[in-house]
Design an enzyme around this catalytic site. Sequence first.
Site, PDB file in Angstrom:
ATOM      1  N   CYS A 213      27.493 -14.223   3.074  1.00 45.70           N
ATOM      2  CA  CYS A 213      28.665 -14.425   2.208  1.00 45.70           C
ATOM      3  C   CYS A 213      28.714 -15.813   1.592  1.00 45.70           C
ATOM      4  O   CYS A 213      28.896 -15.957   0.388  1.00 45.70           O
ATOM      5  CB  CYS A 213      29.937 -14.191   3.019  1.00 45.70           C
ATOM      6  N   HIS A 214      28.545 -16.844   2.428  1.00 43.15           N
ATOM      7  CA  HIS A 214      28.758 -18.203   1.942  1.00 43.15           C
ATOM      8  C   HIS A 214      27.604 -19.151   2.253  1.00 43.15           C
ATOM      9  O   HIS A 214      27.706 -20.350   2.018  1.00 43.15           O
ATOM     10  CB  HIS A 214      30.071 -18.753   2.519  1.00 43.15           C
ATOM     11  N   GLY A 215      26.513 -18.627   2.805  1.00 43.19           N
ATOM     12  CA  GLY A 215      25.285 -19.405   2.911  1.00 43.19           C
ATOM     13  C   GLY A 215      25.095 -20.256   4.139  1.00 43.19           C
ATOM     14  O   GLY A 215      24.120 -21.012   4.204  1.00 43.19           O
ATOM     15  N   SER A 216      25.988 -20.179   5.126  1.00 44.62           N
ATOM     16  CA  SER A 216      25.779 -20.964   6.346  1.00 44.62           C
ATOM     17  C   SER A 216      24.523 -20.479   7.063  1.00 44.62           C
ATOM     18  O   SER A 216      24.260 -19.279   7.123  1.00 44.62           O
ATOM     19  CB  SER A 216      26.981 -20.841   7.282  1.00 44.62           C
TER      20      SER A 216
ATOM     21  N   PRO B  11      28.929 -24.497   5.098  1.00 48.69           N
ATOM     22  CA  PRO B  11      30.396 -24.483   5.190  1.00 48.69           C
ATOM     23  C   PRO B  11      30.905 -24.211   6.605  1.00 48.69           C
ATOM     24  O   PRO B  11      32.034 -24.586   6.935  1.00 48.69           O
ATOM     25  CB  PRO B  11      30.806 -23.371   4.223  1.00 48.69           C
TER      26      PRO B  11
END
Length: 212
Positions: free
Chosen positions: A159-162, A175
């Site tokens: 979803c957000h690349g962590s 993030p």
Amino acid sequence: MTRETDTTPAPEQAPGRRDFLGMVTTAGTVTGIAACAIPFVESLQPQDSAAAHLPVDVDIAHLAPGQQIVAVWQGKPIFIIRRTPEELASLQNAELSALLKDANSTANQQPGYARNWHRSIVPEYGVYVGICTHLGCVPAYTPPQGSGPEASGGYGCPCHGSKFDLAGRVQKGAPAPYNLPVPPYVMPSATVIRLGENPKGENFDFSTIEQI
């Protein structure tokens, strides 16, 4: 290296425990439950009953090196990974450690008995809550792509690349603020992991972690 799929059903355990029988295996790409933007904790919330808080026994007798299974404990996906010698060596690589926010697990995201370089009781077996500490998505396994710290494999939030390594440690610049949590667990035998119970003499309370 691609993780194989193990479809062997978990054997029945003695009554009195809430045993996980619907084991899920994961491959080297996004599969099954590793989907984006799912408030996974909400979707797997257990019923408010005494049974939901009992320990869960997971049979790892057929878990081969390089494989992972996903169990469910208190409505949370639990990644249980059997790491290869090469993967364990990568976790001790100084270049990899330099890429991590909390390489030494100083934040309270694991029991004291898992505050080590492999973040587990036994180096070979990693046990992690499979929920990104950013917004609660489920990270997908990424297989090792070759040599070098950035190609050593781990978990990535779709979803957000962590990104997290194979010990659940988050990379700098992600993030997600914290490493993946380690649940309380014990190994009553070499082939069973019991989720939700601490080793004798330990009293880790999962509710005290920084964030999930």
